[in-house]
Write a protein that holds these residues in place. Structure first.
Motif, short mmCIF file in Angstrom:
data_model
loop_
_atom_site.label_atom_id
_atom_site.label_comp_id
_atom_site.label_asym_id
_atom_site.label_seq_id
_atom_site.Cartn_x
_atom_site.Cartn_y
_atom_site.Cartn_z
N GLU A 177 0.66 -1.19 0.08
CA GLU A 177 -0.07 0.11 -0.02
C GLU A 177 0.91 1.32 -0.08
OE1 GLU A 177 -0.13 -2.43 2.40
OE2 GLU A 177 -1.64 -3.61 1.81
N HIS A 178 2.15 1.23 0.22
CA HIS A 178 2.99 2.24 0.24
C HIS A 178 3.14 3.06 -1.09
CE1 HIS A 178 6.66 4.69 0.88
NE2 HIS A 178 6.55 4.39 2.33
N PRO A 179 3.25 4.45 -1.16
CA PRO A 179 3.38 5.02 -2.70
C PRO A 179 4.75 4.57 -3.15
CG PRO A 179 2.88 6.57 -0.69
CD PRO A 179 3.23 5.25 -0.03
N LEU A 180 5.68 4.21 -2.82
CA LEU A 180 6.84 3.71 -3.32
C LEU A 180 6.28 2.47 -4.28
CD1 LEU A 180 9.91 4.20 -1.04
CD2 LEU A 180 9.50 5.37 -3.02
N ALA A 181 5.24 1.65 -3.81
CA ALA A 181 5.18 0.33 -4.57
C ALA A 181 4.39 0.62 -5.63
CB ALA A 181 4.19 -0.41 -3.36
N PRO A 186 12.03 1.60 -11.41
CA PRO A 186 12.98 1.59 -10.44
C PRO A 186 13.02 2.80 -9.63
CG PRO A 186 13.94 0.57 -12.49
CD PRO A 186 12.55 1.34 -12.64
N ALA A 187 12.99 2.86 -8.48
CA ALA A 187 12.97 4.14 -7.62
C ALA A 187 14.37 4.86 -7.54
CB ALA A 187 12.72 3.66 -5.99
N ALA A 251 2.82 -13.80 -0.76
CA ALA A 251 1.49 -13.33 -0.24
C ALA A 251 0.91 -11.82 -0.86
CB ALA A 251 1.25 -13.28 1.34
N GLY A 252 1.93 -11.20 -1.17
CA GLY A 252 1.74 -9.88 -1.68
C GLY A 252 1.46 -8.80 -0.93
N ARG A 253 1.80 -9.06 0.25
CA ARG A 253 1.79 -8.09 1.41
C ARG A 253 3.05 -7.04 1.07
NH1 ARG A 253 1.22 -10.19 7.22
NH2 ARG A 253 0.55 -7.70 7.66
N LEU A 254 4.04 -7.26 0.88
CA LEU A 254 5.24 -6.71 0.49
C LEU A 254 5.63 -6.74 -0.82
CD1 LEU A 254 7.50 -7.58 3.45
CD2 LEU A 254 6.11 -5.72 3.29
N ILE A 255 6.21 -5.64 -1.46
CA ILE A 255 6.74 -5.54 -2.66
C ILE A 255 8.30 -5.49 -2.70
CG2 ILE A 255 6.57 -4.31 -4.90
CD1 ILE A 255 4.14 -5.91 -4.26
N ARG A 256 9.00 -6.12 -3.47
CA ARG A 256 10.51 -5.73 -3.59
C ARG A 256 10.58 -4.55 -4.55
NH1 ARG A 256 15.18 -10.00 -4.76
NH2 ARG A 256 17.09 -8.54 -5.03
N LEU A 257 11.48 -3.39 -3.97
CA LEU A 257 11.77 -2.39 -4.53
C LEU A 257 13.05 -2.65 -5.52
CD1 LEU A 257 11.66 0.50 -1.94
CD2 LEU A 257 10.23 0.26 -4.01
N GLU A 258 12.94 -1.88 -6.76
CA GLU A 258 13.97 -1.79 -7.77
C GLU A 258 14.56 -0.40 -7.40
OE1 GLU A 258 15.58 -4.07 -9.23
OE2 GLU A 258 13.91 -5.84 -8.77
N ILE A 259 15.90 -0.44 -6.95
CA ILE A 259 16.50 0.99 -6.70
C ILE A 259 17.53 1.14 -7.80
CG2 ILE A 259 17.90 2.24 -5.11
CD1 ILE A 259 16.57 0.69 -2.81
N GLU A 260 17.45 2.30 -8.38
CA GLU A 260 18.30 3.02 -9.34
C GLU A 260 19.78 3.24 -8.76
OE1 GLU A 260 18.33 7.02 -11.94
OE2 GLU A 260 16.94 5.53 -12.88
N ASP A 261 20.74 2.56 -9.28
CA ASP A 261 22.14 2.89 -8.77
C ASP A 261 22.07 2.66 -7.23
OD1 ASP A 261 23.06 3.57 -11.26
OD2 ASP A 261 22.14 5.57 -11.15
N ASP A 262 21.52 1.52 -6.75
CA ASP A 262 21.60 1.40 -5.48
C ASP A 262 22.98 1.15 -4.70
OD1 ASP A 262 20.86 0.36 -3.06
OD2 ASP A 262 19.75 -1.44 -3.44
#
Length: 298
Positions: A177-181, A186-187, A251-262
């Motif tokens: 539910e977070h805006p980053l999701a 990529p963030a 379960a879809g409760r969390l989403i893996r973030l892709e981070i640009e130039d992490d």
């Protein structure tokens, strides 16, 4: 001997309670019945109580006798434990094994190894502590722990012997539910900088070495579980052990973030070490625990 009380007298008392007669106790302990009767009479005289009702064909424990038999069993068990612990220390086993663990260390294999340790060294007192990041290393240095399973940042200090146990992948995640999701791409560092990052921290050195912090909105946690609560409540994003969050990702409760130039990607996985002070080598039990845990993690 405790005052005028001896372990032999307690052993006689317990054996009579188990066999039901003075004669059977004499046979079991290899003594004459008269010697058993004398031991009981001495015990009653010293303690000022009547342990057996002798009015019938067989002696029957009085109420106080039954209560004292229970206490006698406890004292005899404690004495046996005392002797076993003394014997094990003569064989090179620690008098006590204190273990400390950092919050990022996986629990399952460690718990299995502790069960196995208890079976292998049943009389060994074991103490265990877990606290914030860096806490296990501090306990080693204070002498409160003989063995630590921990992350060592930025590197392994010279005064520690540290054996790499496993590497942990920390992946960036956020609640669905977070805006980053909702970005759909990529963030960027700018995207992340606008949101709170939930960070595990060393409470004694909050400005010490960190791993993968991006931006300035940082909330610091000592407990991994509490940070998970805040993560799933959409209060921020963080890096979590992949194995720990896998069910929530599925379960879809969390989403893996892709981070640009992490920046954390270049650092690679975090290494979990088994460490002890160089001038305080492990005893037999500590070495056994370490070998067992290595085998489980391999």
């Amino acid at each position: 001997m405790i005052g005028s009380l001896t372990l032999d007298q307690l052993r006689v008392l317990v054996t009579i309670a188990e066999t039901g007669s003075f004669s059977a106790t004499g046979r079991k302990l290899g003594r004459a019945q008269s010697a058993i009767s004398q031991a009981v009479a001495t015990l009653e005289s010293i303690q000022g109580v009547t342990l057996f009702d002798r009015s019938g064909h067989r002696p029957r424990l009085t109420d106080v006798g039954r209560a004292l038999v229970a206490q006698a069993r406890s004292v005899l068990a404690g004495a046996a434990h005392f002797e076993a612990l003394a014997a094990s220390t003569r064989d090179g086993v620690e008098a006590e094994l204190a273990v400390a663990i950092d919050p990022l260390v996986p629990s399952a294999a460690f718990i299995d190894s502790l069960h196995a340790l208890r079976a292998a060294f049943p009389y060994l007192p074991v103490s265990f502590s877990t606290e914030g990041l860096g806490g296990a290393e501090r306990r080693l240095r204070r002498g409160d722990a003989a063995l630590a399973f921990c992350v060592l940042l930025p590197g392994v200090p010279e005064d520690l012997v540290a054996l790499p146990l496993l590497a942990i992948d920390l992946i960036p995640v956020v609640a669905a539910e977070h805006p980053l999701a909702q970005l759909g791409r990529p963030a960027t560092r700018a995207d992340l900088g606008g949101h709170v990052q939930l960070v595990l921290s060393d409470p004694s050195a909050p400005d010490g070495p960190s791993y993968g912090i991006v931006g300035t909105k940082v909330w610091r946690f000592v407990e991994l579980g509490r940070r998970m609560d805040f993560l799933t409540a959409s209060l921020g994003w963080c890096r979590m052990p992949e194995q720990l969050v896998a069910p929530l990702l599925t379960a879809g409760r969390l989403i893996r973030l892709e981070i640009e130039d992490d920046p954390a990607r270049a650092s690679g996985p975090l290494t979990i070490y088994a460490a002890h002070m160089r001038d305080r080598p492990l005893g037999r039990a500590g070495s056994w625990l370490l070998t067992d845990l290595q085998a489980r993690l391999s």
